[in-house]
Design a protein around this motif. Sequence first.
Motif, PDB file in Angstrom:
ATOM      1  N   ALA A  66      38.430  30.025  72.833  1.00  0.00           N
ATOM      2  CA  ALA A  66      38.619  29.758  71.149  1.00  0.00           C
ATOM      3  C   ALA A  66      37.462  30.621  70.540  1.00  0.00           C
ATOM      4  CB  ALA A  66      38.227  28.394  70.875  1.00  0.00           C
ATOM      5  N   THR A  67      37.719  30.683  69.116  1.00  0.00           N
ATOM      6  CA  THR A  67      36.722  31.386  68.353  1.00  0.00           C
ATOM      7  C   THR A  67      36.497  30.473  67.073  1.00  0.00           C
ATOM      8  OG1 THR A  67      35.891  33.282  67.410  1.00  0.00           O
ATOM      9  CG2 THR A  67      38.332  33.004  67.488  1.00  0.00           C
ATOM     10  N   ARG A  68      35.496  30.569  66.646  1.00  0.00           N
ATOM     11  CA  ARG A  68      34.994  29.836  65.393  1.00  0.00           C
ATOM     12  C   ARG A  68      34.620  31.254  64.222  1.00  0.00           C
ATOM     13  NH1 ARG A  68      30.638  25.327  65.011  1.00  0.00           N
ATOM     14  NH2 ARG A  68      29.480  27.023  65.332  1.00  0.00           N
ATOM     15  N   THR A  69      35.430  31.222  63.243  1.00  0.00           N
ATOM     16  CA  THR A  69      35.021  32.483  62.419  1.00  0.00           C
ATOM     17  C   THR A  69      35.741  32.577  60.877  1.00  0.00           C
ATOM     18  OG1 THR A  69      35.327  34.851  62.448  1.00  0.00           O
ATOM     19  CG2 THR A  69      37.116  33.840  63.264  1.00  0.00           C
ATOM     20  N   LYS A  70      35.199  33.143  60.196  1.00  0.00           N
ATOM     21  CA  LYS A  70      35.530  33.249  58.752  1.00  0.00           C
ATOM     22  C   LYS A  70      36.492  34.511  58.775  1.00  0.00           C
ATOM     23  CE  LYS A  70      32.081  31.329  56.033  1.00  0.00           C
ATOM     24  NZ  LYS A  70      31.096  31.687  55.109  1.00  0.00           N
ATOM     25  N   ARG A  71      36.720  35.283  59.918  1.00  0.00           N
ATOM     26  CA  ARG A  71      37.446  36.629  60.012  1.00  0.00           C
ATOM     27  C   ARG A  71      39.057  36.493  60.772  1.00  0.00           C
ATOM     28  NH1 ARG A  71      32.190  37.600  60.611  1.00  0.00           N
ATOM     29  NH2 ARG A  71      31.374  39.313  59.307  1.00  0.00           N
ATOM     30  N   ILE A  72      39.496  35.431  60.242  1.00  0.00           N
ATOM     31  CA  ILE A  72      41.046  35.056  61.002  1.00  0.00           C
ATOM     32  C   ILE A  72      41.866  36.141  60.355  1.00  0.00           C
ATOM     33  CG2 ILE A  72      41.492  33.045  59.317  1.00  0.00           C
ATOM     34  CD1 ILE A  72      43.214  31.925  61.388  1.00  0.00           C
ATOM     35  N   ALA A  73      41.755  36.422  59.243  1.00  0.00           N
ATOM     36  CA  ALA A  73      42.864  37.497  58.576  1.00  0.00           C
ATOM     37  C   ALA A  73      42.742  38.694  58.995  1.00  0.00           C
ATOM     38  CB  ALA A  73      42.565  37.404  56.873  1.00  0.00           C
ATOM     39  N   THR A  74      41.438  39.086  59.477  1.00  0.00           N
ATOM     40  CA  THR A  74      40.839  40.377  60.029  1.00  0.00           C
ATOM     41  C   THR A  74      41.655  40.571  61.345  1.00  0.00           C
ATOM     42  OG1 THR A  74      38.940  40.894  58.747  1.00  0.00           O
ATOM     43  CG2 THR A  74      39.064  41.977  60.542  1.00  0.00           C
ATOM     44  N   LEU A  75      41.459  39.352  62.051  1.00  0.00           N
ATOM     45  CA  LEU A  75      41.877  39.191  63.620  1.00  0.00           C
ATOM     46  C   LEU A  75      43.534  39.207  63.758  1.00  0.00           C
ATOM     47  CD1 LEU A  75      39.487  36.756  65.020  1.00  0.00           C
ATOM     48  CD2 LEU A  75      39.601  38.949  65.577  1.00  0.00           C
ATOM     49  N   LEU A  76      44.037  38.566  62.690  1.00  0.00           N
ATOM     50  CA  LEU A  76      45.546  38.631  62.606  1.00  0.00           C
ATOM     51  C   LEU A  76      46.051  40.159  62.127  1.00  0.00           C
ATOM     52  CD1 LEU A  76      48.243  37.087  62.825  1.00  0.00           C
ATOM     53  CD2 LEU A  76      48.026  36.262  60.436  1.00  0.00           C
ATOM     54  N   THR A  77      45.337  40.771  61.285  1.00  0.00           N
ATOM     55  CA  THR A  77      45.665  41.922  60.822  1.00  0.00           C
ATOM     56  C   THR A  77      45.761  43.217  62.239  1.00  0.00           C
ATOM     57  OG1 THR A  77      45.029  41.679  58.615  1.00  0.00           O
ATOM     58  CG2 THR A  77      44.981  43.848  59.352  1.00  0.00           C
ATOM     59  N   GLN A  78      44.512  42.802  63.010  1.00  0.00           N
ATOM     60  CA  GLN A  78      44.633  43.532  63.996  1.00  0.00           C
ATOM     61  C   GLN A  78      45.670  43.553  65.024  1.00  0.00           C
ATOM     62  OE1 GLN A  78      40.613  42.605  65.339  1.00  0.00           O
ATOM     63  NE2 GLN A  78      39.636  43.853  63.977  1.00  0.00           N
ATOM     64  N   ARG A  79      45.921  42.155  65.117  1.00  0.00           N
ATOM     65  CA  ARG A  79      47.406  42.277  66.028  1.00  0.00           C
ATOM     66  C   ARG A  79      48.461  42.609  65.424  1.00  0.00           C
ATOM     67  NH1 ARG A  79      43.327  38.640  67.547  1.00  0.00           N
ATOM     68  NH2 ARG A  79      43.362  37.597  69.419  1.00  0.00           N
ATOM     69  N   LEU A  80      48.550  42.662  64.031  1.00  0.00           N
ATOM     70  CA  LEU A  80      49.930  43.304  63.474  1.00  0.00           C
ATOM     71  C   LEU A  80      50.091  44.669  63.740  1.00  0.00           C
ATOM     72  CD1 LEU A  80      50.227  40.601  60.377  1.00  0.00           C
ATOM     73  CD2 LEU A  80      51.718  40.873  62.413  1.00  0.00           C
ATOM     74  N   ILE A  81      48.650  45.084  63.517  1.00  0.00           N
ATOM     75  CA  ILE A  81      48.821  46.757  63.641  1.00  0.00           C
ATOM     76  C   ILE A  81      48.874  47.099  65.042  1.00  0.00           C
ATOM     77  CG2 ILE A  81      47.012  48.900  63.695  1.00  0.00           C
ATOM     78  CD1 ILE A  81      45.818  47.490  61.341  1.00  0.00           C
ATOM     79  N   ARG A  82      48.675  46.240  66.337  1.00  0.00           N
ATOM     80  CA  ARG A  82      48.692  46.718  67.426  1.00  0.00           C
ATOM     81  C   ARG A  82      50.324  47.254  67.776  1.00  0.00           C
ATOM     82  NH1 ARG A  82      45.942  41.654  70.582  1.00  0.00           N
ATOM     83  NH2 ARG A  82      43.690  42.386  69.914  1.00  0.00           N
ATOM     84  N   SER A  83      50.499  48.241  68.768  1.00  0.00           N
ATOM     85  CA  SER A  83      52.089  48.501  69.037  1.00  0.00           C
ATOM     86  C   SER A  83      52.728  47.382  69.764  1.00  0.00           C
ATOM     87  CB  SER A  83      51.778  49.680  69.981  1.00  0.00           C
ATOM     88  OG  SER A  83      51.447  49.298  71.258  1.00  0.00           O
ATOM     89  N   VAL A  84      53.907  47.271  69.650  1.00  0.00           N
ATOM     90  CA  VAL A  84      54.686  46.099  69.990  1.00  0.00           C
ATOM     91  C   VAL A  84      54.387  46.012  71.774  1.00  0.00           C
ATOM     92  CG1 VAL A  84      57.358  45.286  70.660  1.00  0.00           C
ATOM     93  CG2 VAL A  84      56.540  46.439  68.692  1.00  0.00           C
ATOM     94  N   ASP A  85      54.232  46.995  72.412  1.00  0.00           N
ATOM     95  CA  ASP A  85      53.912  47.248  73.898  1.00  0.00           C
ATOM     96  C   ASP A  85      52.634  46.239  74.268  1.00  0.00           C
ATOM     97  OD1 ASP A  85      56.120  48.512  74.385  1.00  0.00           O
ATOM     98  OD2 ASP A  85      55.095  50.438  74.626  1.00  0.00           O
ATOM     99  N   GLU A  86      51.709  46.222  73.009  1.00  0.00           N
ATOM    100  CA  GLU A  86      50.265  45.613  73.250  1.00  0.00           C
ATOM    101  C   GLU A  86      50.476  44.250  72.834  1.00  0.00           C
ATOM    102  OE1 GLU A  86      47.883  48.395  71.282  1.00  0.00           O
ATOM    103  OE2 GLU A  86      47.163  49.433  73.019  1.00  0.00           O
ATOM    104  N   GLY A  87      51.617  43.661  72.305  1.00  0.00           N
ATOM    105  CA  GLY A  87      51.934  42.431  71.943  1.00  0.00           C
ATOM    106  C   GLY A  87      51.552  42.213  70.211  1.00  0.00           C
ATOM    107  N   GLY A  88      51.513  43.326  69.398  1.00  0.00           N
ATOM    108  CA  GLY A  88      51.599  43.462  68.258  1.00  0.00           C
ATOM    109  C   GLY A  88      52.637  43.891  67.641  1.00  0.00           C
ATOM    110  N   ALA A  89      52.800  44.174  66.314  1.00  0.00           N
ATOM    111  CA  ALA A  89      54.047  44.337  65.441  1.00  0.00           C
ATOM    112  C   ALA A  89      54.115  45.876  65.194  1.00  0.00           C
ATOM    113  CB  ALA A  89      54.039  43.535  64.245  1.00  0.00           C
ATOM    114  N   GLY A  90      53.115  46.593  65.477  1.00  0.00           N
ATOM    115  CA  GLY A  90      53.057  47.980  64.877  1.00  0.00           C
ATOM    116  C   GLY A  90      53.096  48.426  63.603  1.00  0.00           C
TER     117      GLY A  90
END
Length: 398
Positions: free
Chosen positions: A65-89
Motif C-alpha cells: 500500500a502507499t499513503r500519498t497526496k500524489r494519487i493523481a500523478t501515480l494514476l497518470t503514470q499508469r495511463l501513460i504506460r504502454s498497454v503491454d506494461e499494463g497502462g493505456a498508452g
Amino acid sequence: MNQPNLFVEVHILQSLPPSNVNRDDSGTPKQAVFGGARRARVSSQAWKRATRTEYARQVPETDRATRTKRIATLLTQRLIRSVDEGGAGLAQEQADRLAAAVLEPLGITKSSKKEDQSAYLLFFGRKQLDALVELFDGRAAELAALPDGELKDEVKKLAVVKTLSTGHPAEVALFGRMVADLPTLNVDASVQVAHALSTHAVRTEFDYYTAVDDENTDDHGAGMIGTVEFNSSTLYRYAVLGVHQLRDNLSDAAETRATAVRFVDAFARSMPTGHQNSFAHRTLPHLVLLTVRTDQPVNLVSAYEEPVTGLTGLAAESVVRLADELTAVGRTWGNKPLRTLATYTAEGDKITEVFGSSLPFPTLLDAVDTLVGDWLDGTPLAPADAAKASDGMQAGDR
C-alpha cells in the motif's frame, strides 16, 4: 452460533540506549507524565509507521500500500504506460485529464499549494490503482477525447468508488483508512497501537558535538558545533489486533492468517528511525508477550503507574511488574486471557508460571499462525492452562 471476536494483544518490553527516536517540534524527545513522573514516550503514529515499513519488507511490491497526496500523478503514470506494461498508452495531456475526471467522484481536489498533489493523503493499494486503469477496458483513449460534459457522464458509469472500497492490501486492512469527504471509502482499522511509555522516570540529556573541517589545517577549531537531546529508557509497548475485523477487511481466510503473523513479527522487530545514524538504537525486545482474548483488550500499562526504580535492573523489574499486573487483572476482573504465549530472556519461577515457558520467536509466530487458523476454521479456543501444556509439548517436539 455466532463466533466470538478474537483479540491478539502484543505486550513488549524493550530497552533503548541513548537515543531520540521520536522528537517534538523543538527537537526534544517526546515525553509524557504518567503516575506523577516524567516518562519517555514514542507516539503511536511513529511506531505504526515503523511497523508498516517493516511489514512492507515481507511482501512483494505489487501487494503493498502507499499513503500519498500524489494519487493523481501515480494514476497518470499508469495511463501513460504502454498497454503491454499494463497502462493505456496515453499522451501526458490526455492522461492528466482522464485521471482528474476519474478521481473527481472521490472528492480529491488539488492542493492549493502544489498542483501535482491532492489536498489530503489517501491510503490505498497499488493493485487498487491498477484496477482503476482496468476499468477503462481499452477505452481510455476514446474517453480522453470526449468533451468535458460527456467525459464526466461516462466516468460516473465506472465503479471507481467500489474499486477503492474492495481488494484492500493488508496494510490498509490493518491500519485502516479515513476519508472525511467520502465516508464510503473508510476502512475500520483492525489494529490499535498505544503510545510507548518508559516503565520508569527519565531525564533528558544533551549531547554536545563538534564536526571537524578535514581541509582546515590552519587551526584546531571545529567546523561546526551543535547539541542534540536524548534519553535512554526501557519501554512498554502495546498493540492489539482484532482478528475478526482483519478478516472482514480482507475477506480471505488465508490472507488473514498470514497477515496476523506478519503483523506480530513486524511490530516486534520495528523501530522508529529518528536520529538513527547518530545513535544506532536498533535493539530487540527483552519480552514479547501475546495474550489472546475474546472479551475485551486490556492494556497493562498500569503495571508501571508507580515508576520502576531499577534496583535490580530496569528491564528485569519491568518484566516482573508485568507478570504481577497480568495476574492481578485476571484475579480482580475475572477475565484471564484464553491463551498466553511469550518469548523472553528473563529468569525466574514467577515469570515462567505466569507467561509459560519462553518460546523461540519463530515458534511463537508458528503458534499465532495455528491459533488464528483454528479460530478461522471455527475451532473453540482451549482454556489457558490446557493451552500452556499443549504449547510446551509442541515446543519440545520441535
